[in-house]
Design a protein around this motif. Structure first.
Motif, PDB file in Angstrom:
ATOM      1  N   ASP A 181       0.859  -1.186   0.000  1.00 36.81           N
ATOM      2  CA  ASP A 181       0.000   0.000   0.000  1.00 36.81           C
ATOM      3  C   ASP A 181       0.896   1.237   0.000  1.00 36.81           C
ATOM      4  OD1 ASP A 181      -1.808   2.084   0.609  1.00 36.81           O
ATOM      5  OD2 ASP A 181      -3.056   0.746   1.800  1.00 36.81           O
ATOM      6  N   LEU A 182       0.638   2.162  -0.919  1.00 34.98           N
ATOM      7  CA  LEU A 182       1.467   3.369  -0.994  1.00 34.98           C
ATOM      8  C   LEU A 182       1.189   4.352   0.141  1.00 34.98           C
ATOM      9  CD1 LEU A 182       1.595   3.874  -4.833  1.00 34.98           C
ATOM     10  CD2 LEU A 182       3.580   4.032  -3.329  1.00 34.98           C
ATOM     11  N   ASN A 183       0.091   4.148   0.849  1.00 41.65           N
ATOM     12  CA  ASN A 183      -0.237   5.061   1.945  1.00 41.65           C
ATOM     13  C   ASN A 183       0.207   4.458   3.278  1.00 41.65           C
ATOM     14  OD1 ASN A 183      -1.360   6.672   3.876  1.00 41.65           O
ATOM     15  ND2 ASN A 183      -3.481   6.458   3.170  1.00 41.65           N
ATOM     16  N   PRO A 184       1.296   4.995   3.869  1.00 38.21           N
ATOM     17  CA  PRO A 184       1.785   4.401   5.126  1.00 38.21           C
ATOM     18  C   PRO A 184       0.854   4.658   6.303  1.00 38.21           C
ATOM     19  CG  PRO A 184       3.057   6.371   4.567  1.00 38.21           C
ATOM     20  CD  PRO A 184       2.107   6.139   3.421  1.00 38.21           C
ATOM     21  N   MET A 185      -0.142   5.562   6.108  1.00 39.15           N
ATOM     22  CA  MET A 185      -1.040   5.885   7.223  1.00 39.15           C
ATOM     23  C   MET A 185      -2.375   5.142   7.136  1.00 39.15           C
ATOM     24  SD  MET A 185      -0.237   9.944   7.203  1.00 39.15           S
ATOM     25  CE  MET A 185       0.048   9.965   5.449  1.00 39.15           C
ATOM     26  N   SER A 186      -2.563   4.348   6.077  1.00 38.88           N
ATOM     27  CA  SER A 186      -3.860   3.679   5.912  1.00 38.88           C
ATOM     28  C   SER A 186      -4.065   2.632   7.005  1.00 38.88           C
ATOM     29  CB  SER A 186      -3.949   3.015   4.536  1.00 38.88           C
ATOM     30  OG  SER A 186      -3.134   1.858   4.505  1.00 38.88           O
ATOM     31  N   ARG A 187      -5.331   2.292   7.234  1.00 39.48           N
ATOM     32  CA  ARG A 187      -5.627   1.275   8.253  1.00 39.48           C
ATOM     33  C   ARG A 187      -5.012  -0.060   7.860  1.00 39.48           C
ATOM     34  NH1 ARG A 187     -10.890  -0.427   9.796  1.00 39.48           N
ATOM     35  NH2 ARG A 187     -11.628   0.304   7.781  1.00 39.48           N
ATOM     36  N   THR A 188      -5.000  -0.331   6.540  1.00 35.33           N
ATOM     37  CA  THR A 188      -4.388  -1.582   6.061  1.00 35.33           C
ATOM     38  C   THR A 188      -2.924  -1.622   6.456  1.00 35.33           C
ATOM     39  OG1 THR A 188      -5.853  -1.483   4.152  1.00 35.33           O
ATOM     40  CG2 THR A 188      -3.985  -2.978   3.986  1.00 35.33           C
ATOM     41  N   SER A 189      -2.197  -0.520   6.168  1.00 32.86           N
ATOM     42  CA  SER A 189      -0.764  -0.472   6.489  1.00 32.86           C
ATOM     43  C   SER A 189      -0.524  -0.691   7.966  1.00 32.86           C
ATOM     44  CB  SER A 189      -0.174   0.889   6.087  1.00 32.86           C
ATOM     45  OG  SER A 189      -0.176   1.014   4.683  1.00 32.86           O
ATOM     46  N   ARG A 190      -1.406  -0.111   8.786  1.00 32.93           N
ATOM     47  CA  ARG A 190      -1.246  -0.197  10.252  1.00 32.93           C
ATOM     48  C   ARG A 190      -1.611  -1.584  10.777  1.00 32.93           C
ATOM     49  NH1 ARG A 190       1.678   4.006  12.023  1.00 32.93           N
ATOM     50  NH2 ARG A 190       1.772   5.142  10.078  1.00 32.93           N
ATOM     51  N   ALA A 191      -2.587  -2.226  10.122  1.00 25.05           N
ATOM     52  CA  ALA A 191      -3.089  -3.510  10.649  1.00 25.05           C
ATOM     53  C   ALA A 191      -2.209  -4.692  10.248  1.00 25.05           C
ATOM     54  CB  ALA A 191      -4.515  -3.746  10.153  1.00 25.05           C
ATOM     55  N   ALA A 192      -1.460  -4.547   9.146  1.00 24.87           N
ATOM     56  CA  ALA A 192      -0.725  -5.700   8.608  1.00 24.87           C
ATOM     57  C   ALA A 192       0.432  -6.139   9.509  1.00 24.87           C
ATOM     58  CB  ALA A 192      -0.190  -5.347   7.222  1.00 24.87           C
ATOM     59  N   THR A 193       0.858  -7.378   9.320  1.00 28.90           N
ATOM     60  CA  THR A 193       2.044  -7.888  10.022  1.00 28.90           C
ATOM     61  C   THR A 193       3.291  -7.248   9.396  1.00 28.90           C
ATOM     62  OG1 THR A 193       0.860 -10.013   9.993  1.00 28.90           O
ATOM     63  CG2 THR A 193       3.134 -10.044  10.790  1.00 28.90           C
ATOM     64  N   ILE A 194       3.275  -7.153   8.064  1.00 28.05           N
ATOM     65  CA  ILE A 194       4.380  -6.532   7.322  1.00 28.05           C
ATOM     66  C   ILE A 194       3.756  -5.655   6.226  1.00 28.05           C
ATOM     67  CG2 ILE A 194       6.384  -6.945   5.811  1.00 28.05           C
ATOM     68  CD1 ILE A 194       6.453  -9.821   7.072  1.00 28.05           C
ATOM     69  N   THR A 195       4.154  -4.391   6.185  1.00 27.62           N
ATOM     70  CA  THR A 195       3.627  -3.517   5.139  1.00 27.62           C
ATOM     71  C   THR A 195       4.750  -3.076   4.211  1.00 27.62           C
ATOM     72  OG1 THR A 195       1.986  -2.682   6.681  1.00 27.62           O
ATOM     73  CG2 THR A 195       2.344  -1.371   4.683  1.00 27.62           C
ATOM     74  N   ILE A 196       4.557  -3.334   2.925  1.00 26.64           N
ATOM     75  CA  ILE A 196       5.502  -2.830   1.926  1.00 26.64           C
ATOM     76  C   ILE A 196       4.877  -1.561   1.352  1.00 26.64           C
ATOM     77  CG2 ILE A 196       6.701  -3.317  -0.240  1.00 26.64           C
ATOM     78  CD1 ILE A 196       6.317  -6.332   0.391  1.00 26.64           C
ATOM     79  N   VAL A 197       5.451  -0.413   1.735  1.00 22.15           N
ATOM     80  CA  VAL A 197       4.921   0.851   1.217  1.00 22.15           C
ATOM     81  C   VAL A 197       5.630   1.126  -0.104  1.00 22.15           C
ATOM     82  CG1 VAL A 197       4.596   3.318   1.666  1.00 22.15           C
ATOM     83  CG2 VAL A 197       4.451   1.679   3.548  1.00 22.15           C
ATOM     84  N   ASP A 198       4.957   0.764  -1.169  1.00 18.33           N
ATOM     85  CA  ASP A 198       5.580   0.903  -2.494  1.00 18.33           C
ATOM     86  C   ASP A 198       4.496   0.758  -3.552  1.00 18.33           C
ATOM     87  OD1 ASP A 198       7.591   1.247  -4.346  1.00 18.33           O
ATOM     88  OD2 ASP A 198       8.429  -0.770  -4.159  1.00 18.33           O
ATOM     89  N   ASN A 199       4.803   1.211  -4.763  1.00 20.61           N
ATOM     90  CA  ASN A 199       3.878   1.010  -5.872  1.00 20.61           C
ATOM     91  C   ASN A 199       3.901  -0.469  -6.252  1.00 20.61           C
ATOM     92  OD1 ASN A 199       2.463   1.036  -8.350  1.00 20.61           O
ATOM     93  ND2 ASN A 199       3.039   3.181  -8.620  1.00 20.61           N
ATOM     94  N   ILE A 200       2.741  -1.035  -6.443  1.00 15.80           N
ATOM     95  CA  ILE A 200       2.686  -2.474  -6.749  1.00 15.80           C
ATOM     96  C   ILE A 200       3.489  -2.811  -8.014  1.00 15.80           C
ATOM     97  CG2 ILE A 200       0.506  -2.327  -8.048  1.00 15.80           C
ATOM     98  CD1 ILE A 200      -0.222  -5.016  -6.832  1.00 15.80           C
ATOM     99  N   ILE A 201       3.593  -1.868  -8.932  1.00 21.26           N
ATOM    100  CA  ILE A 201       4.326  -2.175 -10.173  1.00 21.26           C
ATOM    101  C   ILE A 201       5.836  -2.302  -9.920  1.00 21.26           C
ATOM    102  CG2 ILE A 201       2.554  -1.216 -11.715  1.00 21.26           C
ATOM    103  CD1 ILE A 201       4.309   1.202 -12.175  1.00 21.26           C
ATOM    104  N   ARG A 202       6.322  -1.739  -8.813  1.00 19.54           N
ATOM    105  CA  ARG A 202       7.733  -1.964  -8.441  1.00 19.54           C
ATOM    106  C   ARG A 202       7.844  -3.077  -7.400  1.00 19.54           C
ATOM    107  NH1 ARG A 202       7.529   3.833  -8.098  1.00 19.54           N
ATOM    108  NH2 ARG A 202       7.364   3.638  -5.841  1.00 19.54           N
ATOM    109  N   ALA A 203       6.843  -3.129  -6.499  1.00 17.70           N
ATOM    110  CA  ALA A 203       6.948  -4.041  -5.346  1.00 17.70           C
ATOM    111  C   ALA A 203       6.937  -5.519  -5.752  1.00 17.70           C
ATOM    112  CB  ALA A 203       5.806  -3.764  -4.364  1.00 17.70           C
ATOM    113  N   ILE A 204       6.106  -5.887  -6.716  1.00 20.67           N
ATOM    114  CA  ILE A 204       6.002  -7.319  -7.050  1.00 20.67           C
ATOM    115  C   ILE A 204       7.280  -7.828  -7.732  1.00 20.67           C
ATOM    116  CG2 ILE A 204       4.655  -9.080  -8.320  1.00 20.67           C
ATOM    117  CD1 ILE A 204       3.203  -8.002  -5.813  1.00 20.67           C
TER     118      ILE A 204
END
Ligand code: PTJ
Length: 250
Positions: A181-204
């Motif tokens: 998720d590119l938004n480090p403040m989103s609830r998803t980013s906060r709830a996850a065990t590991i959050t990769i803050v990056d564009n999916i087109i680079r992250a995968i």
């Protein structure tokens, strides 16, 4: 519209065109175009590069995927439209299951996404067989319906571009969650065990690269990497990377 490769913003414009075409083909929800705009805005705040803090999260995510019993990657319209081939490569490299799971549920779109994944090399796609449905308790959206053999049975779930509601519910259901998720403040980013803050087109593609490199590591070493990771602390590092980039402009 055809974008010239010489355009200084070729990659960003070409990505938009891909999403628009996928929307016209019934793969992306209209809301997916808006969600992408939000993502783009956050990507700008990092200078459209992968910060070091996110590279660190990718390595730990690779360790978790490689040590999982039954890892599953959740696929929505945007993910399928933007990075289908690499996400199938990722699934093969772990190996992990692929499950179509939509926020704006539509059986027709589920089928289109599953066949797009198959055209890109996926052998089996969960989430499209009505006989194997189960529920994640505490999710208000249609995302609560999962495949009993896929996300239902998974110990680790990778959720790119997700809503916070299900990320929290998956954690409560005892699963380890990797968010992109590119938004480090989103609830998803906060709830996850590991959050990769990056564009999916680079992250995968980065995750595939790291997984291939880390495959020879022992289970003990992989588990230690996961145990030593603190997502909250890493998200603070991500925010500092963002602020540092913006200070360069200020
Ligand atoms: O296909 P569906 O029906 O499952 O719907 C997919 C969307 C994305 C519309 C749905 O999941 C949704 O509404 O998501 P949200 O709640 O808008 O959250 C999407 C998150 O992904 C936001 O925090 C965005 O900043 C982020 N995002 C958007 N584009 C990217 C991204 N993160 C990484 N890479 C991107 N390219």
């Amino acid at each position: 519209m055809r974008i010239s490769r010489n355009h200084p913003r070729f990659r960003s414009l070409e990505t938009r065109e891909r999403l628009v075409r996928a929307f016209q083909a019934g793969v992306v929800a209209p809301q997916g175009l808006i969600a992408h705009g939000r993502g783009e805005a956050f990507d700008y705040l990092f200078g459209e590069i992968t910060p070091k803090s996110s590279q660190a999260a990718s390595r730990v995510a690779a360790a978790l995927l490689l040590s999982a019993r039954n890892p599953v990657i959740s696929i929505n319209g945007n993910t399928a439209a933007l990075i289908a081939r690499d996400i199938v490569r990722l699934a093969h490299s772990v190996p992990a299951g692929l499950e179509v799971n939509l926020f704006h549920k539509s059986v027709a779109r589920e089928r289109r996404i599953a066949s797009l994944l198959k055209r890109n090399g996926a052998s089996r796609v969960f989430g499209v067989n009505a006989n194997f449905r189960s529920r994640v308790p505490g999710v208000a959206s249609p995302r609560r319906i999962v495949d009993a053999e896929g996300i239902g049975d998974a110990d680790v779930v990778l959720i790119p571009l997700e809503d916070g509601d299900r990320a929290e519910a998956l954690r409560k259901a005892g699963k380890m969650v990797i968010a992109i998720d590119l938004n480090p403040m989103s609830r998803t980013s906060r709830a996850a065990t590991i959050t990769i803050v990056d564009n999916i087109i680079r992250a995968i593609p980065e995750l595939v690269r790291v997984i291939m490199k880390m495959k020879p590591l022992s289970r003990t070493r992989l588990s230690a990497m996961v145990a030593n990771f603190d997502n909250e602390r890493n998200l603070r590092r991500v925010m500092k990377d963002m602020i540092r980039y913006m200070q360069g402009w200020a």
